[in-house]
Design a protein around this motif. Structure first.
Motif, PDB file in Angstrom:
ATOM      1  N   PHE A  40      18.370 -13.709 -41.774  1.00  0.00           N
ATOM      2  CA  PHE A  40      19.767 -13.995 -41.464  1.00  0.00           C
ATOM      3  C   PHE A  40      20.013 -13.907 -39.951  1.00  0.00           C
ATOM      4  CE2 PHE A  40      23.872 -11.978 -40.510  1.00  0.00           C
ATOM      5  CZ  PHE A  40      24.738 -12.978 -40.905  1.00  0.00           C
ATOM      6  N   TRP A  41      19.580 -12.798 -39.345  1.00  0.00           N
ATOM      7  CA  TRP A  41      19.790 -12.641 -37.895  1.00  0.00           C
ATOM      8  C   TRP A  41      19.044 -13.719 -37.116  1.00  0.00           C
ATOM      9  CZ3 TRP A  41      23.882 -10.550 -36.513  1.00  0.00           C
ATOM     10  CH2 TRP A  41      24.364  -9.358 -37.063  1.00  0.00           C
ATOM     11  N   GLY A  42      17.839 -14.054 -37.589  1.00  0.00           N
ATOM     12  CA  GLY A  42      17.059 -15.097 -36.917  1.00  0.00           C
ATOM     13  C   GLY A  42      17.795 -16.426 -36.956  1.00  0.00           C
ATOM     14  N   ALA A  43      18.355 -16.752 -38.131  1.00  0.00           N
ATOM     15  CA  ALA A  43      19.064 -18.026 -38.278  1.00  0.00           C
ATOM     16  C   ALA A  43      20.294 -18.045 -37.382  1.00  0.00           C
ATOM     17  CB  ALA A  43      19.470 -18.235 -39.740  1.00  0.00           C
ATOM     18  N   ILE A  44      21.035 -16.914 -37.340  1.00  0.00           N
ATOM     19  CA  ILE A  44      22.214 -16.829 -36.472  1.00  0.00           C
ATOM     20  C   ILE A  44      21.787 -17.025 -35.013  1.00  0.00           C
ATOM     21  CG2 ILE A  44      24.002 -15.266 -35.585  1.00  0.00           C
ATOM     22  CD1 ILE A  44      24.724 -15.937 -38.285  1.00  0.00           C
ATOM     23  N   GLY A  45      20.698 -16.362 -34.633  1.00  0.00           N
ATOM     24  CA  GLY A  45      20.230 -16.454 -33.255  1.00  0.00           C
ATOM     25  C   GLY A  45      19.842 -17.874 -32.890  1.00  0.00           C
ATOM     26  N   LEU A  46      19.135 -18.559 -33.803  1.00  0.00           N
ATOM     27  CA  LEU A  46      18.704 -19.923 -33.519  1.00  0.00           C
ATOM     28  C   LEU A  46      19.895 -20.865 -33.453  1.00  0.00           C
ATOM     29  CD1 LEU A  46      15.571 -20.164 -35.821  1.00  0.00           C
ATOM     30  CD2 LEU A  46      15.586 -20.168 -33.349  1.00  0.00           C
ATOM     31  N   ALA A  47      20.883 -20.614 -34.322  1.00  0.00           N
ATOM     32  CA  ALA A  47      22.011 -21.533 -34.388  1.00  0.00           C
ATOM     33  C   ALA A  47      22.969 -21.321 -33.219  1.00  0.00           C
ATOM     34  CB  ALA A  47      22.747 -21.365 -35.715  1.00  0.00           C
ATOM     35  N   PHE A  48      23.270 -20.067 -32.882  1.00  0.00           N
ATOM     36  CA  PHE A  48      24.312 -19.813 -31.882  1.00  0.00           C
ATOM     37  C   PHE A  48      23.762 -19.267 -30.578  1.00  0.00           C
ATOM     38  CE2 PHE A  48      26.283 -19.271 -36.086  1.00  0.00           C
ATOM     39  CZ  PHE A  48      27.148 -20.337 -36.025  1.00  0.00           C
ATOM     40  N   ASN A  49      22.442 -19.085 -30.509  1.00  0.00           N
ATOM     41  CA  ASN A  49      21.813 -18.629 -29.271  1.00  0.00           C
ATOM     42  C   ASN A  49      22.377 -17.281 -28.812  1.00  0.00           C
ATOM     43  OD1 ASN A  49      20.004 -18.783 -27.259  1.00  0.00           O
ATOM     44  ND2 ASN A  49      21.160 -20.222 -25.989  1.00  0.00           N
ATOM     45  N   THR A  50      22.547 -16.356 -29.759  1.00  0.00           N
ATOM     46  CA  THR A  50      23.062 -15.033 -29.426  1.00  0.00           C
ATOM     47  C   THR A  50      21.896 -14.079 -29.248  1.00  0.00           C
ATOM     48  OG1 THR A  50      23.382 -14.864 -31.798  1.00  0.00           O
ATOM     49  CG2 THR A  50      25.354 -15.110 -30.453  1.00  0.00           C
ATOM     50  N   ARG A  51      21.828 -13.451 -28.087  1.00  0.00           N
ATOM     51  CA  ARG A  51      20.671 -12.600 -27.779  1.00  0.00           C
ATOM     52  C   ARG A  51      20.587 -11.412 -28.719  1.00  0.00           C
ATOM     53  NH1 ARG A  51      21.710 -10.801 -22.040  1.00  0.00           N
ATOM     54  NH2 ARG A  51      23.844 -11.213 -22.688  1.00  0.00           N
ATOM     55  N   LEU A  52      21.765 -10.871 -29.058  1.00  0.00           N
ATOM     56  CA  LEU A  52      21.783  -9.636 -29.833  1.00  0.00           C
ATOM     57  C   LEU A  52      21.171  -9.836 -31.219  1.00  0.00           C
ATOM     58  CD1 LEU A  52      22.654  -6.765 -29.457  1.00  0.00           C
ATOM     59  CD2 LEU A  52      24.872  -7.337 -30.426  1.00  0.00           C
ATOM     60  N   SER A  53      21.357 -11.022 -31.825  1.00  0.00           N
ATOM     61  CA  SER A  53      20.827 -11.213 -33.172  1.00  0.00           C
ATOM     62  C   SER A  53      19.298 -11.187 -33.160  1.00  0.00           C
ATOM     63  CB  SER A  53      21.333 -12.497 -33.803  1.00  0.00           C
ATOM     64  OG  SER A  53      21.996 -13.298 -32.902  1.00  0.00           O
ATOM     65  N   PHE A  54      18.691 -11.760 -32.108  1.00  0.00           N
ATOM     66  CA  PHE A  54      17.232 -11.689 -32.022  1.00  0.00           C
ATOM     67  C   PHE A  54      16.772 -10.241 -31.867  1.00  0.00           C
ATOM     68  CE2 PHE A  54      17.714 -16.108 -30.235  1.00  0.00           C
ATOM     69  CZ  PHE A  54      17.155 -16.734 -31.317  1.00  0.00           C
ATOM     70  N   MET A  55      17.537  -9.476 -31.092  1.00  0.00           N
ATOM     71  CA  MET A  55      17.161  -8.072 -30.908  1.00  0.00           C
ATOM     72  C   MET A  55      17.253  -7.333 -32.241  1.00  0.00           C
ATOM     73  SD  MET A  55      19.005  -7.045 -27.361  1.00  0.00           S
ATOM     74  CE  MET A  55      19.305  -8.205 -26.061  1.00  0.00           C
ATOM     75  N   MET A  56      18.276  -7.635 -33.030  1.00  0.00           N
ATOM     76  CA  MET A  56      18.422  -7.004 -34.340  1.00  0.00           C
ATOM     77  C   MET A  56      17.218  -7.319 -35.223  1.00  0.00           C
ATOM     78  SD  MET A  56      21.124  -5.252 -34.587  1.00  0.00           S
ATOM     79  CE  MET A  56      22.227  -5.186 -35.956  1.00  0.00           C
ATOM     80  N   ALA A  57      16.812  -8.604 -35.238  1.00  0.00           N
ATOM     81  CA  ALA A  57      15.676  -8.996 -36.065  1.00  0.00           C
ATOM     82  C   ALA A  57      14.435  -8.200 -35.650  1.00  0.00           C
ATOM     83  CB  ALA A  57      15.424 -10.495 -35.935  1.00  0.00           C
ATOM     84  N   ARG A  58      14.224  -8.077 -34.345  1.00  0.00           N
ATOM     85  CA  ARG A  58      13.048  -7.342 -33.870  1.00  0.00           C
ATOM     86  C   ARG A  58      13.145  -5.868 -34.220  1.00  0.00           C
ATOM     87  NH1 ARG A  58       9.582  -9.396 -28.982  1.00  0.00           N
ATOM     88  NH2 ARG A  58      10.371 -11.500 -28.753  1.00  0.00           N
ATOM     89  N   ALA A  59      14.366  -5.315 -34.188  1.00  0.00           N
ATOM     90  CA  ALA A  59      14.520  -3.891 -34.450  1.00  0.00           C
ATOM     91  C   ALA A  59      14.292  -3.570 -35.929  1.00  0.00           C
ATOM     92  CB  ALA A  59      15.911  -3.440 -34.024  1.00  0.00           C
ATOM     93  N   LEU A  60      14.547  -4.558 -36.789  1.00  0.00           N
ATOM     94  CA  LEU A  60      14.430  -4.301 -38.230  1.00  0.00           C
ATOM     95  C   LEU A  60      12.996  -4.394 -38.739  1.00  0.00           C
ATOM     96  CD1 LEU A  60      17.570  -6.203 -39.493  1.00  0.00           C
ATOM     97  CD2 LEU A  60      17.087  -3.801 -39.931  1.00  0.00           C
ATOM     98  N   ALA A  61      12.188  -5.247 -38.112  1.00  0.00           N
ATOM     99  CA  ALA A  61      10.874  -5.577 -38.668  1.00  0.00           C
ATOM    100  C   ALA A  61       9.987  -4.352 -38.929  1.00  0.00           C
ATOM    101  CB  ALA A  61      10.163  -6.576 -37.773  1.00  0.00           C
ATOM    102  N   PRO A  62       9.841  -3.412 -37.988  1.00  0.00           N
ATOM    103  CA  PRO A  62       8.943  -2.289 -38.273  1.00  0.00           C
ATOM    104  C   PRO A  62       9.402  -1.462 -39.475  1.00  0.00           C
ATOM    105  CG  PRO A  62       9.482  -2.376 -35.935  1.00  0.00           C
ATOM    106  CD  PRO A  62      10.382  -3.340 -36.619  1.00  0.00           C
ATOM    107  N   THR A  63      10.726  -1.286 -39.618  1.00  0.00           N
ATOM    108  CA  THR A  63      11.227  -0.532 -40.764  1.00  0.00           C
ATOM    109  C   THR A  63      10.938  -1.291 -42.064  1.00  0.00           C
ATOM    110  OG1 THR A  63      12.991   0.197 -39.315  1.00  0.00           O
ATOM    111  CG2 THR A  63      13.225   0.687 -41.638  1.00  0.00           C
ATOM    112  N   GLY A  64      11.116  -2.598 -42.042  1.00  0.00           N
ATOM    113  CA  GLY A  64      10.811  -3.396 -43.225  1.00  0.00           C
ATOM    114  C   GLY A  64       9.355  -3.251 -43.620  1.00  0.00           C
ATOM    115  N   ALA A  65       8.471  -3.350 -42.633  1.00  0.00           N
ATOM    116  CA  ALA A  65       7.041  -3.211 -42.908  1.00  0.00           C
ATOM    117  C   ALA A  65       6.746  -1.810 -43.445  1.00  0.00           C
ATOM    118  CB  ALA A  65       6.240  -3.479 -41.642  1.00  0.00           C
ATOM    119  N   MET A  66       7.424  -0.809 -42.882  1.00  0.00           N
ATOM    120  CA  MET A  66       7.207   0.574 -43.321  1.00  0.00           C
ATOM    121  C   MET A  66       7.599   0.718 -44.796  1.00  0.00           C
ATOM    122  SD  MET A  66       8.771   3.707 -43.912  1.00  0.00           S
ATOM    123  CE  MET A  66      10.368   3.764 -43.145  1.00  0.00           C
TER     124      MET A  66
END
Lengths: 222, 243, 217
Positions: B74-100
């Motif tokens: 979801f955050w990735g799609a928002i980031g790609l569509a609206f070019n919002t920096r914060l959404s990409f940061m959110m996606a990156r911040a979530l990934a390690p927890t998801g993998a965990m």
């Protein structure tokens, strides 16, 4: 539009024809990986025909992946990729053309070799026929999904290994339906359901993968 | 209130700082409550004895592993569509927890499998899907690690998450189909209908996992913001104040 | 209208990694005019050119062609623009004629072999027509790329260091090609470290970055 698609296809086919060595390596890799399995698990015909469909599918996948990392990399290195992206024609068509060319160059030969390997694995004629149909439907999926991976990993250190890591999980459904179809044909339970699922997966990949690959290509070139 | 103001990293940095303690404490309290319900209140299952209690960790972890992936997409799609920096940061911040959480789900699944079927690993549809999900997480994290350029990494990772998200239902379906054909084992959360108290324990644990995820993701987002904005005036002022 | 402002840049900013290369850049290029982009290494000349082609997206500001943002008219802009980068885009396994054939195909145009041969001969490649480009020298390969540029008959040329690797004759030829292009109402944006003798042609100079390089006119 079709002139552009044809130009991409003809170009990649011509280039592959000038470099037959690269092309042969992928085919030999397929034969070699498949031949390692009997050496590993033993030569009992029942056992081999039991694991044959899965082994041939996995080997075909790996052989096809081997060449995918170069899908855009060669054109990137000599600058022709930029020219193609800057063409007035849509990038999606470029990706589609290159994926199609990859399938014609690396996918089709697998179809020609697979029956011979099927005999090595003691597969009955009916199963070999199903294997051919399943590979015919399944190998283009790999070329399409691989286009996404090749675009994402363009120009990265260790791009080839990374590409494998990214694409193989996405490819699992094709492996399951494809090898399952051959299993079904051998068990006499029929393979139509598997093949139609594989076909649907192909259609879906055809509709989605080129767009994502085109976007990825623009991101990687920026 | 201007919602766009919160999309600015500087504002969000301070907002996140205020929210983190609440979510961290919430996660702690909910975990204690959930584990108490799960390990002391919930009745012993007559089929599976005490070993079943691992599901109070396993099931919420499995839920979270899939849900976090969708949130990342979801955050990735928002980031790609609206070019919002914060959404990409959110996606990156979530990934390690998801993998965990994916890893925890696999680990606890194995622990549960041993007393249940006498084997650490069973090619059950759900466990196999979790394994593939772990591959997807590892792929995304590896792609981010391989790309030095921040902008390219953000976009490439989001595209990969998106195509993965489209593929996840197909993978799940295909694995289930494969599993039924091969008559493999199937995990069913206790053969009988679930007790209300068991459901309660599981839901509390799921909320605990949520609070934990939000707290950890916010901490990570703050770190990413500082790293990426370290040349801006507000970060320089902030760092000068702290030193 | 011979001196219509076709290419314009508005408040353009570009960062690479964390470094700000330039900001608040504004200029217009009219038809028949050359914009010579100057600046030291790593100051953002190539980055600017890639922004102008549309390969890269600006962090801030916009690039306009015929008054409209290029990202909104990708097809028509790319049909009128040709880019020559550091790499030639020449396939080593193909001979010059084949290279032009595919270059034209990739632009979505039909191929005129007689014209291509004439073009290559004009660029001094008459003896290399059926040799794979692998065996050609760097300068000869650059000429193949120039032939592809000429074949396209684009209105706007964007040239990144077009003189690199060219000998004296080829530099003179390149100068003549640019003169012809400008005289025909075309526009060009170019970077170069070498001297480009274009006396009498309207040349606009743009300095990118802080370090000025010595005047070379």
């Amino acid at each position: 539009m079709h002139r552009f698609l044809l130009a991409v296809l003809r170009r990649d086919l011509t280039l592959a024809a000038r470099r037959r060595g690269d092309w042969l390596i992928a085919q030999f890799f397929f034969v070699m990986v498949a031949s390692l399995f009997p050496l590993g698990v033993g030569p009992e015909p029942e056992m081999l025909s039991r694991i044959g469909p899965g082994v041939l599918w996995v080997a075909a996948t790996l052989a096809s992946l081997l060449s995918l990392s170069r899908l855009f990399a060669d054109d990137h290195r000599d600058g022709s990729l930029e020219h193609m992206i800057l063409s007035p024609e849509p990038t999606v068509l470029l990706v589609l053309g290159k994926s199609l060319a990859h399938w014609l160059i690396y996918g089709i030969p697998l179809l020609l070799i697979a029956p011979v390997l099927g005999l090595q694995f003691n597969l009955p004629a009916q199963a070999i026929l199903t294997l051919e149909v399943s590979l015919l439907l399944g190998t283009p999926i790999l070329s399409l999904l691989g286009g996404v991976g090749a675009a994402l990993t363009l120009g990265l250190r260790g791009g080839g290994v990374l590409l494998t890591l990214l694409i193989l999980p996405l490819y699992i459904p094709a492996l399951i339906f494809g090898a399952g179809a051959v299993d079904g044909a051998m068990a006499g339970t029929g393979s139509e359901a598997h093949l139609s699922l594989l076909g649907s997966f192909l259609v879906l990949s055809l509709m989605i993968a080129p767009w994502i690959a085109a976007a990825a290509l623009r991101v990687s070139l920026e | 209130m201007n919602l766009y103001a919160y999309a600015s990293p500087a504002t969000f940095y301070h907002l996140a700082g205020r929210l983190i303690p609440w979510f961290a404490w919430g996660a702690g309290l909910l975990t204690v409550w959930g584990l108490y319900v799960g390990f002391f209140v919930a009745p012993t299952d007559f089929q599976q004895s005490e070993a079943y209690r691992i599901i109070f960790i396993h099931v919420p972890a499995a839920w979270m592993s899939m849900f976090i992936y969708l949130v990342m997409a979801f955050w990735g799609a928002i980031g790609l569509a609206f070019n919002t920096r914060l959404s990409f940061m959110m996606a990156r911040a979530l990934a390690p927890t998801g993998a965990m959480f994916t890893f925890v789900a696999l680990w606890t699944g194995a622990w549960w499998g041993k007393p249940m079927w006498g084997a650490w690993w069973v090619w059950d549809a759900r466990l196999t899907s979790e394994l593939i999900l772990l591959f997807l997480y590892v792929g995304i994290i590896a792609l981010w690690a391989a790309i030095d350029d921040i902008k390219r990494g953000d976009r490439a990772g989001s595209l990969l998450t998106l195509i993965g998200a489209i593929n996840v239902p197909i993978i799940y379906f295909s694995v289930k189909w494969w599993n039924t054909l091969h008559q493999g084992a199937t995990i069913k959360p206790s053969g009988t209908s679930m007790d209300a108290i068991m459901l309660q324990g599981m839901l509390v644990m799921a909320f605990a996992a949520w609070f934990y995820t939000i707290a950890v993701a916010l901490v990570r987002v703050r770190r990413i913001i500082l790293e990426r904005e370290r040349h801006t005036e507000w970060v320089k002022a902030l760092l000068a104040k702290e030193i | 209208m011979p001196d219509e402002a076709l290419l314009s840049v508005h408040d353009l900013a570009c960062t690479r990694g964390e470094r700000l290369l330039f900001k608040d850049m504004n200029f217009t290029v009219r038809s028949g005019e050359l914009l010579l982009v100057q600046g030291g290494n790593g100051q953002g000349k190539t980055s600017l050119l890639r922004l102008l082609t549309g390969l890269a997206r600006p962090d801030k500001g916009e690039v306009r062609w015929r008054g409209e943002v290029i990202q909104r008219q990708r097809d028509s802009y790319h049909a009128e623009m040709m880019y020559l980068g550091h790499a030639n885009g020449v396939k080593e396994d193909l001979n010059p004629v084949e290279n032009l054939r595919f270059a034209e195909g990739l632009q979505g145009r039909a191929f005129d072999e007689a014209r291509a041969t004439a073009m290559l001969e004009r660029l001094g490649l008459a003896r290399c027509l059926d040799l794979p480009c692998r065996v050609l020298s760097f300068g000869q390969r650059r000429r193949v790329a120039l032939a592809a540029l000429l074949m396209a008959t684009a209105k706007l040329w964007i040239l990144d260091e077009p003189l690199t690797g060219l000998d004296v004759h080829a530099v003179a030829l390149m100068e003549q090609l640019i003169r012809d292009h400008l005289a025909g109402g075309g526009l060009a944006v170019a970077t170069t470290h070498q001297t480009l003798n274009l006396d009498g042609m309207p040349v606009q100079r743009l300095l990118v970055g802080k370090v000025a390089i010595p005047e070379m006119a």
